[in-house]
Design a protein around this motif. Sequence first.
Motif, PDB file in Angstrom:
ATOM      1  N   GLY A  47       0.822  -1.196   0.000  1.00  0.00           N
ATOM      2  CA  GLY A  47       0.000   0.000   0.000  1.00  0.00           C
ATOM      3  C   GLY A  47       0.855   1.244   0.000  1.00  0.00           C
ATOM      4  N   CYS A  48       0.542   2.165  -0.883  1.00  0.00           N
ATOM      5  CA  CYS A  48       1.252   3.440  -0.969  1.00  0.00           C
ATOM      6  C   CYS A  48       0.254   4.588  -0.907  1.00  0.00           C
ATOM      7  CB  CYS A  48       2.042   3.534  -2.279  1.00  0.00           C
ATOM      8  SG  CYS A  48       3.421   2.357  -2.413  1.00  0.00           S
ATOM      9  N   TYR A  49       0.724   5.760  -0.505  1.00  0.00           N
ATOM     10  CA  TYR A  49      -0.143   6.930  -0.478  1.00  0.00           C
ATOM     11  C   TYR A  49       0.562   8.097  -1.176  1.00  0.00           C
ATOM     12  CZ  TYR A  49       2.557   8.809   3.493  1.00  0.00           C
ATOM     13  OH  TYR A  49       3.555   9.288   4.292  1.00  0.00           O
ATOM     14  N   GLY A  50      -0.116   9.240  -1.184  1.00  0.00           N
ATOM     15  CA  GLY A  50       0.386  10.389  -1.917  1.00  0.00           C
ATOM     16  C   GLY A  50      -0.346  10.517  -3.242  1.00  0.00           C
ATOM     17  N   PRO A  51      -0.290  11.689  -3.877  1.00  0.00           N
ATOM     18  CA  PRO A  51      -1.047  11.920  -5.112  1.00  0.00           C
ATOM     19  C   PRO A  51      -0.677  10.970  -6.243  1.00  0.00           C
ATOM     20  CG  PRO A  51       0.502  13.728  -4.691  1.00  0.00           C
ATOM     21  CD  PRO A  51       0.448  12.903  -3.447  1.00  0.00           C
ATOM     22  N   THR A  52       0.562  10.489  -6.246  1.00  0.00           N
ATOM     23  CA  THR A  52       0.986   9.554  -7.300  1.00  0.00           C
ATOM     24  C   THR A  52       1.267   8.157  -6.736  1.00  0.00           C
ATOM     25  OG1 THR A  52       3.281  10.325  -7.038  1.00  0.00           O
ATOM     26  CG2 THR A  52       1.937  11.359  -8.770  1.00  0.00           C
TER      27      THR A  52
ATOM     28  N   LYS B 172      -5.213  -5.965  -5.587  1.00  0.00           N
ATOM     29  CA  LYS B 172      -4.067  -5.520  -6.387  1.00  0.00           C
ATOM     30  C   LYS B 172      -3.321  -4.391  -5.688  1.00  0.00           C
ATOM     31  CE  LYS B 172      -2.828  -3.806 -11.003  1.00  0.00           C
ATOM     32  NZ  LYS B 172      -1.696  -4.740 -11.126  1.00  0.00           N
ATOM     33  N   THR B 173      -1.996  -4.532  -5.579  1.00  0.00           N
ATOM     34  CA  THR B 173      -1.136  -3.490  -5.025  1.00  0.00           C
ATOM     35  C   THR B 173      -1.432  -2.152  -5.686  1.00  0.00           C
ATOM     36  OG1 THR B 173       0.665  -4.983  -4.409  1.00  0.00           O
ATOM     37  CG2 THR B 173       1.269  -2.725  -4.949  1.00  0.00           C
ATOM     38  N   ASN B 174      -1.547  -1.094  -4.853  1.00  0.00           N
ATOM     39  CA  ASN B 174      -1.914   0.207  -5.414  1.00  0.00           C
ATOM     40  C   ASN B 174      -0.720   1.124  -5.673  1.00  0.00           C
ATOM     41  OD1 ASN B 174      -1.163   1.195  -2.880  1.00  0.00           O
ATOM     42  ND2 ASN B 174      -2.980   2.500  -2.678  1.00  0.00           N
ATOM     43  N   CYS B 175       0.502   0.656  -5.405  1.00  0.00           N
ATOM     44  CA  CYS B 175       1.684   1.512  -5.569  1.00  0.00           C
ATOM     45  C   CYS B 175       1.984   1.776  -7.047  1.00  0.00           C
ATOM     46  CB  CYS B 175       2.901   0.853  -4.919  1.00  0.00           C
ATOM     47  SG  CYS B 175       2.745   0.630  -3.132  1.00  0.00           S
ATOM     48  N   ASN B 176       2.589   2.920  -7.299  1.00  0.00           N
ATOM     49  CA  ASN B 176       2.941   3.329  -8.649  1.00  0.00           C
ATOM     50  C   ASN B 176       3.899   2.319  -9.285  1.00  0.00           C
ATOM     51  OD1 ASN B 176       4.140   4.782 -10.928  1.00  0.00           O
ATOM     52  ND2 ASN B 176       3.199   6.609 -10.033  1.00  0.00           N
TER      53      ASN B 176
ATOM     54  N   THR C 282       5.376   2.630 -12.291  1.00  0.00           N
ATOM     55  CA  THR C 282       6.309   3.199 -13.261  1.00  0.00           C
ATOM     56  C   THR C 282       7.261   4.234 -12.659  1.00  0.00           C
ATOM     57  OG1 THR C 282       4.715   4.920 -13.904  1.00  0.00           O
ATOM     58  CG2 THR C 282       4.665   2.843 -15.136  1.00  0.00           C
ATOM     59  N   GLN C 283       6.979   4.696 -11.455  1.00  0.00           N
ATOM     60  CA  GLN C 283       7.816   5.698 -10.806  1.00  0.00           C
ATOM     61  C   GLN C 283       8.453   5.114  -9.544  1.00  0.00           C
ATOM     62  OE1 GLN C 283       8.403   8.797 -12.112  1.00  0.00           O
ATOM     63  NE2 GLN C 283       7.220   8.043 -13.879  1.00  0.00           N
ATOM     64  N   PRO C 284       9.557   5.712  -9.047  1.00  0.00           N
ATOM     65  CA  PRO C 284      10.211   5.183  -7.838  1.00  0.00           C
ATOM     66  C   PRO C 284       9.272   5.203  -6.630  1.00  0.00           C
ATOM     67  CG  PRO C 284      11.605   6.774  -8.966  1.00  0.00           C
ATOM     68  CD  PRO C 284      10.271   6.860  -9.607  1.00  0.00           C
ATOM     69  N   ILE C 285       9.396   4.180  -5.803  1.00  0.00           N
ATOM     70  CA  ILE C 285       8.649   4.097  -4.555  1.00  0.00           C
ATOM     71  C   ILE C 285       9.553   4.583  -3.434  1.00  0.00           C
ATOM     72  CG2 ILE C 285       7.503   2.544  -2.926  1.00  0.00           C
ATOM     73  CD1 ILE C 285       6.030   3.038  -5.616  1.00  0.00           C
ATOM     74  N   TRP C 286       9.031   5.460  -2.585  1.00  0.00           N
ATOM     75  CA  TRP C 286       9.815   6.014  -1.484  1.00  0.00           C
ATOM     76  C   TRP C 286       9.518   5.286  -0.186  1.00  0.00           C
ATOM     77  CZ3 TRP C 286      13.732   8.858  -2.796  1.00  0.00           C
ATOM     78  CH2 TRP C 286      13.703   9.504  -4.031  1.00  0.00           C
ATOM     79  N   TYR C 287      10.556   4.708   0.359  1.00  0.00           N
ATOM     80  CA  TYR C 287      10.520   3.968   1.632  1.00  0.00           C
ATOM     81  C   TYR C 287      11.291   4.859   2.604  1.00  0.00           C
ATOM     82  CZ  TYR C 287      11.638  -0.208   4.598  1.00  0.00           C
ATOM     83  OH  TYR C 287      11.794  -1.140   5.619  1.00  0.00           O
ATOM     84  N   TYR C 288      10.598   5.855   3.137  1.00  0.00           N
ATOM     85  CA  TYR C 288      11.266   6.935   3.840  1.00  0.00           C
ATOM     86  C   TYR C 288      11.831   6.542   5.193  1.00  0.00           C
ATOM     87  CZ  TYR C 288       9.715  10.516   0.504  1.00  0.00           C
ATOM     88  OH  TYR C 288       9.534  11.283  -0.613  1.00  0.00           O
ATOM     89  N   GLU C 289      12.885   7.249   5.580  1.00  0.00           N
ATOM     90  CA  GLU C 289      13.470   7.089   6.920  1.00  0.00           C
ATOM     91  C   GLU C 289      12.489   7.629   7.966  1.00  0.00           C
ATOM     92  OE1 GLU C 289      17.268   9.043   7.058  1.00  0.00           O
ATOM     93  OE2 GLU C 289      17.763   8.379   5.014  1.00  0.00           O
ATOM     94  N   ARG C 290      12.640   7.121   9.174  1.00  0.00           N
ATOM     95  CA  ARG C 290      11.835   7.645  10.276  1.00  0.00           C
ATOM     96  C   ARG C 290      12.260   9.084  10.595  1.00  0.00           C
ATOM     97  NH1 ARG C 290      10.712   2.545  12.900  1.00  0.00           N
ATOM     98  NH2 ARG C 290       9.004   1.641  11.711  1.00  0.00           N
ATOM     99  N   ALA C 291      11.290   9.885  11.038  1.00  0.00           N
ATOM    100  CA  ALA C 291      11.581  11.261  11.435  1.00  0.00           C
ATOM    101  C   ALA C 291      12.504  11.284  12.651  1.00  0.00           C
ATOM    102  CB  ALA C 291      10.290  11.993  11.754  1.00  0.00           C
ATOM    103  N   GLN C 292      13.318  12.309  12.757  1.00  0.00           N
ATOM    104  CA  GLN C 292      14.234  12.422  13.883  1.00  0.00           C
ATOM    105  C   GLN C 292      13.438  12.443  15.199  1.00  0.00           C
ATOM    106  OE1 GLN C 292      16.853  15.777  13.670  1.00  0.00           O
ATOM    107  NE2 GLN C 292      18.081  15.144  15.424  1.00  0.00           N
ATOM    108  N   GLY C 293      13.873  11.596  16.136  1.00  0.00           N
ATOM    109  CA  GLY C 293      13.212  11.532  17.432  1.00  0.00           C
ATOM    110  C   GLY C 293      11.995  10.638  17.480  1.00  0.00           C
ATOM    111  N   SER C 294      11.673   9.971  16.349  1.00  0.00           N
ATOM    112  CA  SER C 294      10.492   9.118  16.296  1.00  0.00           C
ATOM    113  C   SER C 294      10.803   7.631  16.440  1.00  0.00           C
ATOM    114  CB  SER C 294       9.740   9.353  14.969  1.00  0.00           C
ATOM    115  OG  SER C 294       9.199  10.641  14.925  1.00  0.00           O
ATOM    116  N   GLU C 295      12.068   7.315  16.690  1.00  0.00           N
ATOM    117  CA  GLU C 295      12.482   5.905  16.732  1.00  0.00           C
ATOM    118  C   GLU C 295      13.349   5.695  17.972  1.00  0.00           C
ATOM    119  OE1 GLU C 295      13.556   3.473  12.893  1.00  0.00           O
ATOM    120  OE2 GLU C 295      15.389   4.347  13.684  1.00  0.00           O
ATOM    121  N   TYR C 296      13.145   4.556  18.639  1.00  0.00           N
ATOM    122  CA  TYR C 296      13.986   4.294  19.805  1.00  0.00           C
ATOM    123  C   TYR C 296      15.137   3.370  19.460  1.00  0.00           C
ATOM    124  CZ  TYR C 296      11.651  -0.279  20.416  1.00  0.00           C
ATOM    125  OH  TYR C 296      11.162  -1.562  20.244  1.00  0.00           O
TER     126      TYR C 296
END
Length: 307
Positions: A252-257, A287-291, A293-307
Amino acid sequence: MFSKKTLFTVLPVLASTSANAWASDNHTCALTKPIYSCENTTTIVDTCCTPTQGLVLVTQFWDTYTGLESEGSVLPKDSWTIHGLWPDRCDGSYGQYCDLSRQYDPSPSPNTTTGKPDGTPVPAWEGGNIITPLLQKYGKYDLLAYMENYWKSQGSPDWTFWQHEFSKHATCFSTYDVGFEGAPDCYGSLYQNSTEASIIDFLDSVIKAQVKYPTYAWLAAEGITPSNSTGYDVKQIQDVLTNASGGEPYLGCYGPTKQILSEVWYYSHSLGRPQDGNLKPIDQTTKTNCNATQPIWYYERAQGSEY
């Protein structure tokens, strides 16, 4: 409409029902030959031993923050977090809030049992956190600690998410039934309180299923790690998880694209009860909804959000 009492007011009433268990409430599943859910060719003889909604989904989140970091709620390092354990019907449809006598969700979503205006309204639970004191009552401190680390809510206390998942999904697994509206009581008179037993049983089942799917480790072993500068091909991610798990999962992916990775759902059939953890991987039915044809972003955790 059900009374919005606290759990510990409600449960003794339910306990008196199980004390007079029906003669048909004999559910020793070890004496029943297990079958894979959704693969039976005849009617299920004992729905306490095989789920009627038997397409079992093990679901996980990749969040980058909790929104409650200031209150000490942070995400586990090098791990995805738990979403839930869901029962779908074998055709991919599903029920929700199937037993309103076990409705402990403070913000029901959807707010009817069908998700449509003509469904039965789901009353909001006003009795607060019942899961934490219940686990403490029975000395399930290890289970509670694991849930506090790995079953994280975003923007609300974790217990609200746990109670949402139990109320919406667990009550639709026939193997956790406690006698609501003519259903069998799968726990019978063996237990002092069937509802308490069903809650603890489900929570334990969620964890048992989740540890079988170490998504972060599987991806990292193939060089796919969170990054704010490197995108990935969705097929690459899906192939890694398919090879590791034995079945093609839904991503599952989110964002406009649809390029921001946020969820994975692993599909399976259950040999006997989901409680026993004998899940056979199958390919996704959604069916997987991720794009694609374009790169998928597997982002890092925000600073201070991970122990």
